[in-house]
Design a protein around this motif. Structure first.
Motif, short mmCIF file in Angstrom:
data_model
loop_
_atom_site.label_atom_id
_atom_site.label_comp_id
_atom_site.label_asym_id
_atom_site.label_seq_id
_atom_site.Cartn_x
_atom_site.Cartn_y
_atom_site.Cartn_z
N GLU A 132 12.00 0.91 -16.92
CA GLU A 132 11.36 1.46 -15.72
C GLU A 132 9.94 1.94 -16.02
OE1 GLU A 132 15.17 3.22 -13.22
OE2 GLU A 132 14.35 4.38 -14.89
N VAL A 157 7.27 -0.87 -16.26
CA VAL A 157 6.71 -1.40 -15.01
C VAL A 157 5.37 -0.74 -14.73
CG1 VAL A 157 7.01 -1.55 -12.51
CG2 VAL A 157 8.96 -1.98 -14.03
N TYR A 158 5.33 0.60 -14.85
CA TYR A 158 4.09 1.33 -14.62
C TYR A 158 3.07 1.03 -15.71
CZ TYR A 158 6.69 4.02 -11.13
OH TYR A 158 7.43 4.40 -10.05
N GLU A 195 2.66 -1.76 -17.33
CA GLU A 195 2.04 -3.05 -17.05
C GLU A 195 1.03 -2.94 -15.92
OE1 GLU A 195 2.22 -5.87 -18.76
OE2 GLU A 195 3.46 -4.79 -20.21
N GLU A 196 1.32 -2.07 -14.92
CA GLU A 196 0.36 -1.83 -13.84
C GLU A 196 -0.92 -1.22 -14.40
OE1 GLU A 196 2.02 0.65 -10.85
OE2 GLU A 196 3.57 -0.80 -10.24
#
Length: 269
Positions: free
Chosen positions: A255, A258-259, A261-262
């Protein structure tokens, strides 16, 4: 006249600073209390603040931090004059004499057609001046290990002890990596000899620093840029999680990724 002033204006500004230093030392309770030792840790802090400003390429902050460092130099010289050991004039004259001695290609009859020859001459003259038995005797013991490794390598190069080609240096990196991997295989779960592993890892780092130096990359600057990049991306992760009503410590690695990679996409755009 603009702030980029004439030599006369610059000297006037320096005279003004010396006058203020005299007044502060005589009248300010804090300034009166300071010693060479009490200023030391503050000077180190100011140096790192200047380093931050340079990394950020913030010219206005660089100007401010240079002023802070100049204040410390003047402060040390003031204390030195009170001890009848030295004053700002003798500090500056000593520096001028050293610069003349160490640039014989400018102020003497030595020839130096490239930067490398200048560096070699500098190290040889410095060695003679200090009377060190070892070329490495002038490397401060308290330098951070990464910077110390770079200075050791530079000084050795100054007397001709260095690789000739960059591919030789990279082969040394690969050799150290191979030795470390064979000795401490990441796929094996068995306990390792920490002391031996520390030594081998140090050898690997030293060889990487050597290669960075050889291709004109400052390893300290390179690592600090990566540190800052990691901080920026991690703080994005924290902010995004908080805005989503999540606590980062309760999230899975997937989880959080995900951030992460952003954050990478934003920083690379």
């Amino acid at each position: 006249m603009s702030e980029l002033s004439s030599r006369e204006a610059q000297l006037s500004a320096f005279d003004r600073l010396l006058t203020i230093m005299d007044e502060l030392r005589a009248q300010c309770p804090w300034d009166k209390k300071q010693t060479l030792e009490s200023l030391r840790h503050l000077t180190i802090e100011e140096t790192f603040e200047l380093s931050d400003a340079i990394l950020e390429n913030n010219l206005n902050e660089i100007k401010k931090e240079l002023g802070d460092l100049l204040l410390h130099i003047v402060f040390y010289a003031k204390i030195g004059s009170e001890k009848t050991a030295f004053d700002i004039g003798s500090v500056i004259n000593s520096l001028c004499e050293k610069l003349i001695r160490r640039h014989p290609h400018i102020y003497g009859d030595t020839e130096a057609k490239d930067e490398e020859t200048v560096k070699q001459n500098w190290e040889k003259i410095k060695l003679q001046e200090k009377g060190n038995v070892s070329v490495l005797g002038g490397v401060p013991r308290s330098l951070p290990a990464l910077i110390k490794a770079m200075r050791i390598q530079e000084k050795a190069r100054g007397v001709g002890f260095d690789w000739e080609k960059k591919h030789q240096v990279w082969e040394k990196v690969e050799e150290e990596m191979k030795e470390f991997k064979e000795e401490f295989n990441a796929a094996e779960e068995a306990a390792i000899n920490k002391e031996k592993a520390t030594g081998e890892f140090g050898d690997l780092l030293f060889s990487l620093i050597n290669y960075a130096r050889f291709i004109d990359i400052n390893p300290e600057e390179a690592l600090e840029r990566t540190n800052l990049k990691f901080i920026k991306r991690f703080q994005y992760l924290e902010t995004a999680a908080r805005e989503a009503g999540r606590k980062i410590e309760d999230m899975t690695l997937a989880e959080m990724d995900v951030y992460w990679e952003e954050a990478k996409k934003i920083s690379e755009s």
